[in-house]
Scaffold this motif. Structure first.
Motif, PDB file in Angstrom:
ATOM      1  N   GLN A 414      46.088  86.458  15.229  1.00  6.46           N
ATOM      2  CA  GLN A 414      45.363  87.358  16.116  1.00  6.46           C
ATOM      3  C   GLN A 414      43.886  86.991  16.167  1.00  6.46           C
ATOM      4  OE1 GLN A 414      46.785  89.637  18.172  1.00  6.46           O
ATOM      5  NE2 GLN A 414      44.712  89.704  19.050  1.00  6.46           N
ATOM      6  N   ARG A 415      43.370  86.519  15.045  1.00 11.30           N
ATOM      7  CA  ARG A 415      41.960  86.107  15.005  1.00 11.30           C
ATOM      8  C   ARG A 415      41.728  84.939  15.966  1.00 11.30           C
ATOM      9  NH1 ARG A 415      37.816  87.130  11.565  1.00 11.30           N
ATOM     10  NH2 ARG A 415      36.260  85.495  11.226  1.00 11.30           N
ATOM     11  N   VAL A 416      42.654  84.006  16.000  1.00 12.02           N
ATOM     12  CA  VAL A 416      42.545  82.881  16.927  1.00 12.02           C
ATOM     13  C   VAL A 416      42.597  83.387  18.369  1.00 12.02           C
ATOM     14  CG1 VAL A 416      43.574  80.704  17.686  1.00 12.02           C
ATOM     15  CG2 VAL A 416      43.570  81.293  15.248  1.00 12.02           C
ATOM     16  N   ARG A 417      43.535  84.296  18.653  1.00 10.42           N
ATOM     17  CA  ARG A 417      43.635  84.864  20.010  1.00 10.42           C
ATOM     18  C   ARG A 417      42.326  85.538  20.410  1.00 10.42           C
ATOM     19  NH1 ARG A 417      48.596  86.995  17.694  1.00 10.42           N
ATOM     20  NH2 ARG A 417      50.371  85.679  18.293  1.00 10.42           N
ATOM     21  N   PHE A 419      39.241  84.968  19.263  1.00  3.91           N
ATOM     22  CA  PHE A 419      38.169  83.992  19.480  1.00  3.91           C
ATOM     23  C   PHE A 419      38.333  83.275  20.818  1.00  3.91           C
ATOM     24  CE2 PHE A 419      36.991  83.939  14.868  1.00  3.91           C
ATOM     25  CZ  PHE A 419      35.618  84.001  15.037  1.00  3.91           C
ATOM     26  N   LEU A 420      39.575  82.892  21.130  1.00  7.18           N
ATOM     27  CA  LEU A 420      39.818  82.108  22.339  1.00  7.18           C
ATOM     28  C   LEU A 420      40.030  82.968  23.580  1.00  7.18           C
ATOM     29  CD1 LEU A 420      42.188  79.291  20.993  1.00  7.18           C
ATOM     30  CD2 LEU A 420      39.709  79.226  21.285  1.00  7.18           C
ATOM     31  N   GLN A 421      40.207  84.286  23.357  1.00  9.96           N
ATOM     32  CA  GLN A 421      40.530  85.180  24.465  1.00  9.96           C
ATOM     33  C   GLN A 421      41.724  84.625  25.242  1.00  9.96           C
ATOM     34  OE1 GLN A 421      38.755  88.401  25.454  1.00  9.96           O
ATOM     35  NE2 GLN A 421      38.791  87.982  23.249  1.00  9.96           N
ATOM     36  N   ASN A 422      42.759  84.329  24.472  1.00 12.10           N
ATOM     37  CA  ASN A 422      43.932  83.675  25.021  1.00 12.10           C
ATOM     38  C   ASN A 422      45.154  84.163  24.246  1.00 12.10           C
ATOM     39  OD1 ASN A 422      46.041  81.496  25.337  1.00 12.10           O
ATOM     40  ND2 ASN A 422      44.420  80.531  26.547  1.00 12.10           N
ATOM     41  N   PRO A 423      46.269  84.439  24.882  1.00 13.66           N
ATOM     42  CA  PRO A 423      47.454  84.900  24.147  1.00 13.66           C
ATOM     43  C   PRO A 423      48.063  83.836  23.246  1.00 13.66           C
ATOM     44  CG  PRO A 423      47.975  84.555  26.473  1.00 13.66           C
ATOM     45  CD  PRO A 423      46.484  84.449  26.341  1.00 13.66           C
ATOM     46  N   THR A 430      47.499  75.204  23.950  1.00 15.44           N
ATOM     47  CA  THR A 430      46.312  76.064  24.014  1.00 15.44           C
ATOM     48  C   THR A 430      45.136  75.396  23.321  1.00 15.44           C
ATOM     49  OG1 THR A 430      47.694  78.045  24.010  1.00 15.44           O
ATOM     50  CG2 THR A 430      45.390  78.326  23.399  1.00 15.44           C
ATOM     51  N   LEU A 431      45.399  74.808  22.152  1.00 11.91           N
ATOM     52  CA  LEU A 431      44.315  74.149  21.414  1.00 11.91           C
ATOM     53  C   LEU A 431      43.949  72.815  22.061  1.00 11.91           C
ATOM     54  CD1 LEU A 431      43.174  75.735  19.080  1.00 11.91           C
ATOM     55  CD2 LEU A 431      44.085  74.040  17.501  1.00 11.91           C
ATOM     56  N   ILE A 432      44.916  72.134  22.650  1.00 10.25           N
ATOM     57  CA  ILE A 432      44.606  70.899  23.385  1.00 10.25           C
ATOM     58  C   ILE A 432      43.651  71.217  24.542  1.00 10.25           C
ATOM     59  CG2 ILE A 432      45.553  69.102  24.877  1.00 10.25           C
ATOM     60  CD1 ILE A 432      48.095  69.164  23.174  1.00 10.25           C
ATOM     61  N   GLU A 433      43.957  72.269  25.270  1.00  3.83           N
ATOM     62  CA  GLU A 433      43.095  72.656  26.382  1.00  3.83           C
ATOM     63  C   GLU A 433      41.714  73.077  25.894  1.00  3.83           C
ATOM     64  OE1 GLU A 433      43.261  75.198  30.527  1.00  3.83           O
ATOM     65  OE2 GLU A 433      44.709  75.658  28.946  1.00  3.83           O
ATOM     66  N   THR A 434      41.665  73.765  24.749  1.00  5.45           N
ATOM     67  CA  THR A 434      40.374  74.147  24.175  1.00  5.45           C
ATOM     68  C   THR A 434      39.532  72.914  23.879  1.00  5.45           C
ATOM     69  OG1 THR A 434      41.369  76.132  23.212  1.00  5.45           O
ATOM     70  CG2 THR A 434      39.252  75.416  22.311  1.00  5.45           C
ATOM     71  N   ALA A 435      40.166  71.876  23.327  1.00  7.77           N
ATOM     72  CA  ALA A 435      39.442  70.636  23.037  1.00  7.77           C
ATOM     73  C   ALA A 435      38.966  69.961  24.322  1.00  7.77           C
ATOM     74  CB  ALA A 435      40.328  69.692  22.235  1.00  7.77           C
ATOM     75  N   LEU A 436      39.841  69.847  25.287  1.00  6.29           N
ATOM     76  CA  LEU A 436      39.488  69.157  26.525  1.00  6.29           C
ATOM     77  C   LEU A 436      38.429  69.910  27.328  1.00  6.29           C
ATOM     78  CD1 LEU A 436      43.048  68.021  27.682  1.00  6.29           C
ATOM     79  CD2 LEU A 436      41.259  66.582  26.707  1.00  6.29           C
ATOM     80  N   SER A 437      38.419  71.232  27.234  1.00  2.00           N
ATOM     81  CA  SER A 437      37.455  72.023  28.001  1.00  2.00           C
ATOM     82  C   SER A 437      36.119  72.179  27.298  1.00  2.00           C
ATOM     83  CB  SER A 437      38.032  73.416  28.286  1.00  2.00           C
ATOM     84  OG  SER A 437      38.220  74.147  27.081  1.00  2.00           O
TER      85      SER A 437
END
Length: 507
Positions: A414-417, A419-423, A430-437
Motif C-alpha cells: 500500500q505504501r508503494v501504491r 507513493f506512485l498514486q497507482n493501483p 508499473t515499476l518499468i513505466e515509473t523508470a521510463l517516465s
C-alpha cells in the motif's frame, strides 16, 4: 555525463538462449541486438566478461583483462575454418538454466581441437591477425596465458600453492615454465584471440544498429588471479603472498557484522609511483570493449574499508583514503573531460564519495525497489532523482520486480501504491513505466522484469556462494507483443529510439 533520454536492457550473455550449455557470443547475441532495435532501445548492459572461477561469479575473475572462453560460440569457429560441423557437440537440451559445468566439460575439448586445427591449417590472414593480437595485447596476454597454463598443470591450485620460484616469478623459473608449457600457452592465447574476435565483431554489429554496449568494471580483483600474481607489490600481501588486508563494508542497517568480501586491497601509494599505470591500462582496454562502463563499488575510489585478513567478519576494520581524484584526472587527460563512466553509488554514501562523483559528473544509480521504505527524502524516489542518473527497477543483485512485489506485505504494498498514486495491478510494468517516465536520462530494465518473471528467475543473491548466475531465458518468451509494449512505452516517455551509427549526426 549523460546528454539524451535513452533506455536499454540488462542481460548478461550467459543468460541468452542457444545451442550451447550457456549463452554465447553467437547467433543468439545477434538476435538479442535485433530485439533491442525492434523494441526501440539504445543500450545493452551486461556484467563483467572475464574468465570465472568458483561459483561462476562474473565479479570474481582470474583476470581483469581476459575474456571468458566459455562464451565463445563454436558454430562461428566453423565459419572461421577452425572446426568442422561434425566436430561440434550436439545442441544442449533446451533448459532454463545456464549450466557452467556442462559448458566446461563439452566446450573445452572442442576449443582445444579448434586451436589444433588453427595451428595446422589456419589461413595466412587469420594467423597474421592472431600474431597481431598477441603483439598488441602482450602486456597482459603473456602473463595470463602462462598463469592459466600453470593453473592447469597444478590442477587448479591457488597460485600461492605453486613452487616458490614460480610463485614469486623468479626469472629462471618464468623461462623454464614458459618453455615447458609452450603448447598450452599458445592454446590460451588462441582462446583469447577468438573470444575478442567474436566480441568485437558483435560490438561492431550492435553499434552499427545504434546500440551502445554498457560494460561493468569490478573495482577489486580476485586473490587467485593473474593480476595479483603478476603485481604482488601492488597489493597488501604477507610473506606467504596471501592477502593481509581484504575488502568489504562495515556493519550497517543490512548486516550487523558487515560484509567481508576477501579481495586483497590495493597499495594505492605504490600505484601512484608510476601514475597508476595498471589502472590506466585497465580502463584503456575496457573503454575499447564498451561504450559505457559501470564502476562497481564506486565509493572504493574515495575510501576503502580495510579488514585484517585474519578477521572472519567485517566488524574490525578501518577506513583507508583512496586517491581516486588523481586517477580520474589522469583518465580525463587521456579520454577527455566527459568520461563514459557510471558510478555504482548504492548504499550509505559519505560526503566525500558524493563530492568525487559529482566533481567528475559521473551519473549515479537509482534503484526503485529501494525507494519506498522511508520518507519523502529517500534518494531513490522518482521525485528526488537527478537527470544525470541511471534508473533501474532493480539490478542483477535484486529480486525480480515481480518477486520483490510479491514478497512485500500488504502495508508495504500500500505504501508503494500511495507513493506512485497507482493501483500497481500491472506489476512489474508499473515499476518499468515509473523508470521510463522518470527524469533520469538513462533507464535500464532487467529482461526478467520485461518478461514479468518471478523470484525464481533472479540472477544473484548477494552473500550466497552457490546457486547464482544460472538464469537463462526462453527465446519464445520475448514475444513480438512484449517488444512492441516496451517500444511504445519507451517512445511515450521520450526515450530516444536507437539510431544506426551511419545516420547519427556528427559530434
Amino acid at each position: 555525463m549523460l546528454t539524451q533520454r535513452q533506455s536499454g536492457v540488462l542481460l548478461h550473455p550467459t543468460s541468452l538462449p542457444g545451442e550451447q550449455a550457456i549463452g554465447s557470443l553467437g547467433p543468439e547475441a545477434y538476435r538479442f541486438v535485433d530485439s533491442l532495435v525492434a523494441a526501440g532501445q539504445s543500450t545493452w548492459q551486461l556484467l563483467p566478461l572475464g574468465p570465472i572461477g568458483y561459483g561462476n561469479c562474473p565479479y570474481s575473475s582470474f583476470s581483469a583483462f581476459a575474456g571468458n572462453p566459455l562464451l565463445i560460440n563454436l558454430n562461428l569457429l566453423t565459419e572461421a575454418g577452425d572446426l568442422r560441423k561434425s566436430d561440434l557437440p550436439p545442441p544442449f537440451p533446451s533448459v532454463d538454466i545456464a549450466d557452467f559445468s556442462a559448458a566446461s566439460r563439452l566446450q573445452r575439448p572442442v576449443l582445444q581441437l579448434a586451436h589444433k586445427n588453427f595451428t595446422l591449417r589456419g589461413s595466412l590472414s587469420r594467423k597474421t591477425s592472431f600474431e597481431l593480437f598477441c603483439t598488441n595485447q602482450r602486456d597482459w596476454l603473456d602473463d595470463y596465458a602462462l598463469f592459466e597454463s600453470l593453473r592447469e598443470h597444478f590442477q587448479d591450485q591457488n597460485w600461492q600453492q605453486w613452487p616458490q620460484s614460480i610463485r614469486q616469478r623468479q626469472p629462471d623459473a618464468m623461462h623454464e615454465w614458459a618453455d615447458k608449457l609452450q603448447e598450452n600457452i599458445s592454446r590460451q592465447k588462441y582462446f583469447q584471440f577468438v573470444f575478442f574476435e567474436q566480441w568485437l565483431t558483435l560490438k561492431q554489429y550492435a553499434n552499427a544498429k545504434g546500440i551502445k554496449i554498457f560494460g561493468d568494471l569490478p573495482i577489486f580483483v580476485a586473490e587467485d588471479s593473474v593480476d595479483v600474481w603478476r603485481n604482488r607489490e601492488l597489493f597488501y600481501l604477507d610473506d606467504e603472498d596471501r592477502a593481509s588486508l581484504v575488502a568489504g563494508v562495515p556493519p550497517d542497517y543490512f548486516s550487523s557484522t558487515g560484509q567481508r568480501w576477501g579481495n586483497p586491497l590495493y597499495r594505492w601509494e605504490k600505484m601512484s609511483e608510476d601514475n597508476f599505470s595498471w589502472w590506466l591500462k585497465r580502463f584503456r582496454w575496457n573503454l575499447e570493449l564498451f561504450d559505457l562502463l559501470r564502476i562497481d563499488h564506486f565509493r572504493g575510489f574515495s575510501s576503502c574499508w580495510a579488514i585484517p585478513a585474519a578477521e572472519t567478519t567485517a566488524e574490525n576494520g578501518s577506513w583507508i583514503d583512496i586517491p581516486g581524484k588523481q586517477l580520474f584526472k589522469l583518465l580525463q587527460q587521456e579520454f577527455g573531460s566527459t568520461l563514459p563512466l557510471i558510478a555504482e553509488d548504492l548504499g550509505i554514501l559519505t560526503p566525500d564519495v558524493i563530492k568525487l562523483r559529482d566533481q567528475f559528473g559521473f551519473p549515479g544509480m537509482k534503484i526503485l525497489q529501494f525507494a519506498f521504505d522511508s520518507d519523502m527524502d529517500n534518494p531513490y524516489l522518482p521525485a528526488n532523482i537527478d537527470a544525470n542518473a541511471v534508473i533501474y527497477p532493480g539490478t542483477h543483485d535484486n529480486n525480480t520486480t515481480l518477486g520483490w512485489w510479491q514478497g512485500l506485505d500488504e502495508a508495504a504494498q500500500q505504501r508503494v501504491r500511495d507513493f506512485l498514486q497507482n493501483p500497481c495491478d500491472k506489476m512489474p510494468w508499473t515499476l518499468i513505466e515509473t523508470a521510463l517516465s522518470s527524469t533520469a536520462l538513462l533507464a535500464i530494465i532487467p529482461l526478467q522484469d520485461i518478461l514479468s518473471l518471478p523470484e525464481s528467475s533472479r540472477m544473484n543473491i548477494p552473500g550466497t556462494a552457490t546457486g547464482n548466475w544460472q538464469w537463462r531465458y526462453n527465446s519464445e518468451a520475448l514475444s513480438a507483443d512484449i517488444i512492441k509494449r516496451l517500444k511504445d512505452m519507451s517512445h511515450l516517455y521520450g526515450r530516444n529510439l536507437c539510431i544506426p551509427a551511419e545516420m547519427q549526426p556528427e559530434q
